[in-house]
Design a protein around this motif. Sequence first.
Motif, mmCIF file in Angstrom:
data_model
loop_
_atom_site.group_PDB
_atom_site.id
_atom_site.type_symbol
_atom_site.label_atom_id
_atom_site.label_comp_id
_atom_site.label_asym_id
_atom_site.label_seq_id
_atom_site.Cartn_x
_atom_site.Cartn_y
_atom_site.Cartn_z
ATOM 1 N N PHE A 176 9.018 14.910 -3.080
ATOM 2 C CA PHE A 176 9.782 13.702 -2.772
ATOM 3 C C PHE A 176 9.229 13.076 -1.491
ATOM 4 C CE2 PHE A 176 13.911 11.314 -2.317
ATOM 5 C CZ PHE A 176 13.897 10.764 -3.595
ATOM 6 N N GLY A 177 7.904 13.043 -1.405
ATOM 7 C CA GLY A 177 7.250 12.381 -0.282
ATOM 8 C C GLY A 177 6.883 10.968 -0.683
ATOM 9 N N ASN A 178 5.754 10.496 -0.191
ATOM 10 C CA ASN A 178 5.352 9.123 -0.473
ATOM 11 C C ASN A 178 5.272 8.865 -1.984
ATOM 12 O OD1 ASN A 178 3.067 7.210 -1.238
ATOM 13 N ND2 ASN A 178 3.512 6.563 0.832
ATOM 14 N N VAL A 179 4.485 9.658 -2.691
ATOM 15 C CA VAL A 179 4.244 9.382 -4.113
ATOM 16 C C VAL A 179 5.498 9.645 -4.950
ATOM 17 C CG1 VAL A 179 2.806 9.951 -6.111
ATOM 18 C CG2 VAL A 179 1.798 9.991 -3.817
ATOM 19 N N THR B 72 0.791 4.141 -4.865
ATOM 20 C CA THR B 72 0.489 5.290 -5.729
ATOM 21 C C THR B 72 1.675 5.579 -6.647
ATOM 22 O OG1 THR B 72 -0.960 6.120 -4.005
ATOM 23 C CG2 THR B 72 -0.380 7.663 -5.753
ATOM 24 N N ARG C 273 0.836 -1.220 0.000
ATOM 25 C CA ARG C 273 0.000 0.000 0.000
ATOM 26 C C ARG C 273 0.865 1.262 0.000
ATOM 27 N NH1 ARG C 273 -1.667 3.985 -0.972
ATOM 28 N NH2 ARG C 273 -3.543 5.079 -0.347
ATOM 29 N N ASP D 126 11.681 18.985 -3.310
ATOM 30 C CA ASP D 126 10.723 19.011 -2.212
ATOM 31 C C ASP D 126 10.590 20.459 -1.791
ATOM 32 O OD1 ASP D 126 12.893 19.535 -0.570
ATOM 33 O OD2 ASP D 126 12.720 17.704 0.613
ATOM 34 N N ILE D 127 10.005 20.674 -0.636
ATOM 35 C CA ILE D 127 9.734 22.053 -0.217
ATOM 36 C C ILE D 127 11.027 22.850 -0.048
ATOM 37 C CG2 ILE D 127 9.604 21.476 2.262
ATOM 38 C CD1 ILE D 127 7.052 23.651 0.462
ATOM 39 N N GLY E 292 1.089 12.569 -10.501
ATOM 40 C CA GLY E 292 1.078 11.823 -9.242
ATOM 41 C C GLY E 292 0.207 12.521 -8.211
ATOM 42 N N ALA E 293 0.271 13.858 -8.187
ATOM 43 C CA ALA E 293 -0.525 14.628 -7.232
ATOM 44 C C ALA E 293 -1.968 14.727 -7.717
ATOM 45 C CB ALA E 293 0.070 16.024 -7.088
ATOM 46 N N ASN E 294 -2.858 15.123 -6.825
ATOM 47 C CA ASN E 294 -4.236 15.411 -7.212
ATOM 48 C C ASN E 294 -4.323 16.853 -7.679
ATOM 49 O OD1 ASN E 294 -5.638 12.970 -6.649
ATOM 50 N ND2 ASN E 294 -5.484 13.397 -4.458
ATOM 51 N N ASN F 56 -2.755 8.456 -10.502
ATOM 52 C CA ASN F 56 -2.489 8.200 -9.070
ATOM 53 C C ASN F 56 -3.506 7.251 -8.439
ATOM 54 O OD1 ASN F 56 -4.675 9.740 -8.005
ATOM 55 N ND2 ASN F 56 -3.450 11.604 -8.029
ATOM 56 N N ALA G 180 4.300 15.564 -8.231
ATOM 57 C CA ALA G 180 3.846 14.660 -7.156
ATOM 58 C C ALA G 180 3.918 15.366 -5.809
ATOM 59 C CB ALA G 180 4.691 13.389 -7.150
ATOM 60 N N ALA G 181 3.629 16.684 -5.826
ATOM 61 C CA ALA G 181 3.720 17.426 -4.563
ATOM 62 C C ALA G 181 2.349 17.907 -4.114
ATOM 63 C CB ALA G 181 4.658 18.603 -4.726
ATOM 64 N N LYS G 182 1.744 18.768 -4.921
ATOM 65 C CA LYS G 182 0.513 19.414 -4.500
ATOM 66 C C LYS G 182 -0.299 19.867 -5.711
ATOM 67 C CE LYS G 182 1.482 23.690 -2.838
ATOM 68 N NZ LYS G 182 1.495 24.841 -3.738
HETATM 69 P P1 NAD Z 1 3.742 13.734 1.134
HETATM 70 O O1 NAD Z 1 3.337 14.672 2.205
HETATM 71 O O2 NAD Z 1 4.302 12.400 1.500
HETATM 72 O O3 NAD Z 1 4.831 14.441 0.175
HETATM 73 C C1 NAD Z 1 4.671 15.706 -0.381
HETATM 74 C C2 NAD Z 1 6.021 16.133 -0.932
HETATM 75 O O4 NAD Z 1 5.841 17.332 -1.685
HETATM 76 C C3 NAD Z 1 7.064 16.460 0.134
HETATM 77 O O5 NAD Z 1 8.330 16.020 -0.326
HETATM 78 C C4 NAD Z 1 7.042 17.991 0.193
HETATM 79 O O6 NAD Z 1 8.264 18.555 0.668
HETATM 80 C C5 NAD Z 1 6.815 18.284 -1.261
HETATM 81 N N1 NAD Z 1 6.303 19.620 -1.523
HETATM 82 C C6 NAD Z 1 5.325 20.306 -0.913
HETATM 83 N N2 NAD Z 1 5.183 21.521 -1.452
HETATM 84 C C7 NAD Z 1 6.095 21.589 -2.447
HETATM 85 C C8 NAD Z 1 6.452 22.576 -3.379
HETATM 86 N N3 NAD Z 1 5.833 23.755 -3.402
HETATM 87 N N4 NAD Z 1 7.442 22.313 -4.259
HETATM 88 C C9 NAD Z 1 8.081 21.129 -4.258
HETATM 89 N N5 NAD Z 1 7.788 20.163 -3.396
HETATM 90 C C10 NAD Z 1 6.817 20.386 -2.501
HETATM 91 O O7 NAD Z 1 2.459 13.580 0.216
HETATM 92 P P2 NAD Z 1 2.100 12.393 -0.793
HETATM 93 O O8 NAD Z 1 1.307 11.371 -0.076
HETATM 94 O O9 NAD Z 1 3.327 11.994 -1.533
HETATM 95 O O10 NAD Z 1 1.077 13.131 -1.766
HETATM 96 C C11 NAD Z 1 1.519 13.996 -2.798
HETATM 97 C C12 NAD Z 1 0.347 14.282 -3.722
HETATM 98 O O11 NAD Z 1 -0.181 13.058 -4.231
HETATM 99 C C13 NAD Z 1 -0.846 15.012 -3.088
HETATM 100 O O12 NAD Z 1 -1.436 15.812 -4.068
HETATM 101 C C14 NAD Z 1 -1.778 13.866 -2.743
HETATM 102 O O13 NAD Z 1 -3.129 14.297 -2.667
HETATM 103 C C15 NAD Z 1 -1.560 12.977 -3.945
HETATM 104 N N6 NAD Z 1 -1.952 11.579 -3.747
HETATM 105 C C16 NAD Z 1 -1.370 10.823 -2.789
HETATM 106 C C17 NAD Z 1 -1.737 9.492 -2.649
HETATM 107 C C18 NAD Z 1 -1.070 8.597 -1.648
HETATM 108 O O14 NAD Z 1 -1.342 7.395 -1.666
HETATM 109 N N7 NAD Z 1 -0.190 9.094 -0.801
HETATM 110 C C19 NAD Z 1 -2.728 8.953 -3.473
HETATM 111 C C20 NAD Z 1 -3.307 9.745 -4.460
HETATM 112 C C21 NAD Z 1 -2.899 11.064 -4.587
#
Ligand code: NAD
Length: 424
Positions: free
Chosen positions: A227-230, A198, A194, A250-251, A324-326, A351, A302-304
């Motif tokens: 560079f988070g989960n996705v 994504t 799990r 990342d941020i 990757g992001a929504n 995603n 894949a951030a936001k």
């Molecule tokens: P996360 O919190 O694990 O990671 C987010 C990453 O984005 C971090 O590395 C953060 O530093 C970086 N970030 C934030 N703002 C930034 C910016 N302005 N510039 C560059 N990097 C930035 O989140 P996640 O779970 O990886 O989710 C990321 C996106 O994927 C979101 O839109 C989320 O809705 C979407 N999503 C996630 C899943 C899931 O299973 N986790 C599923 C579907 C969609």
Amino acid sequence: MSYIEPAPIKDKENPLESMMQRFDKAVELLGISEEMYHILKVPRKQVIVGLPVTMDSGEIKTFEGYRVIHSTILGPSKGGIRFDPAVNLDEVRALAAWMTWKCAVVDIPYGGAKGGVACNPREMSAGEIERLMRAYTTAMLDVFGPDQDIPAPDMGTGPREMAWLMDEYSKSKGMTVPAVVTGKPLVLGGSLGRTEATGRGVMVSALAGMEKLRINPYRATAVVQGFGNVGSHAALLLRERGVAIHAISDISGAYYNDKGIDVAAAVAYRDNNKGSLEGFTGAELISGDDIFTIPVDVLVPAAKEDVITRRNVESIQAKMIVEGANGPTSFKADDIINDKGIMVVPDILANAGGVTVSYFEWVQNRIGYKWTLERVNRRTDRIMKDSFDKVYETSLKYKVSLRIAAYIVAIDKVSSTYKYRGGF
Ligand code: NAD
């Protein structure tokens, strides 16, 4: 508690408004009747609850919680629970619809839902969050259920909160009911695969797109924003399939290396650096916005939400964008992207690996049998690839982008199910 009808979303670049505009466009192309349009737009159920919670100080604070069931026509509704100060009914309603289309596009037997509580978990103790989660679950006992509505984590919640939900719900039923929620810790019936699901779906979508564009992954280049989960799993898995990752971000900023980044080293660095890439020396530090302008084959936001807009879309040089992001791309950027001939694998498809493995978690809980990681991955890959192919064929048939094609596939599935079932 008085119910105030929320104001409509005014900002036209808002990702939820963008979703509605794409939905309208797909509906028009499908020739859906006015009646069906309204059936699809109006949520089945909207629940608002007041949640009094005893805080550590002894004070009782009342939070407002929501659950919106957009559709149950394809099966029990599915969608995350968000703990965030900005949560409101309007947002939850739009996100619930988003889930309906996401589940339909990958053909899993779920409707769409979303829930949330307006609160700031960063300012709350673990005990306060636990009491809030349990209060929310109790308030939703009639809504949740393995055959009715199956929540999952979203912004501000995770496996810990899902464990509390499962426990509270199970206590009310006098038996353990793991299938009432997904995204649980592994020991409570969570699924292998799990965490990376994504990112894995993003990788499968990217490879499927490259195949259509005749890009050889072993000669391909990509950049990944976030560079988070996705983002980190997508980068790792793309690298494993031969793609050179020229930048990650990342941020703290973007990190660029035209010889290719050692992604595994970047993950190890982040994990030992409080989750941040700050100070990573395997690449040159550039501005976060510059990641969009690097000439590569694949760009993975894949951030936001709302990071590709009319303001920066002209500078994008990638051949493909895999969302990757929504909601990373605004509706107003769509036409320019299409004119530039960039292929976009849209969020509701790219995603959907996460919700697919959530579905597998529910299936495993229901049959009482744990699948191996290999089985989970194989089935995820197949669903993602089949869904990509279906959306691709639809885009050729209607002569539209993959994004509009994905909405067409989803809306067609839901509306034709309504027609067969009747009895609105
Ligand atoms: P996360 O919190 O694990 O990671 C987010 C990453 O984005 C971090 O590395 C953060 O530093 C970086 N970030 C934030 N703002 C930034 C910016 N302005 N510039 C560059 N990097 C930035 O989140 P996640 O779970 O990886 O989710 C990321 C996106 O994927 C979101 O839109 C989320 O809705 C979407 N999503 C996630 C899943 C899931 O299973 N986790 C599923 C579907 C969609």
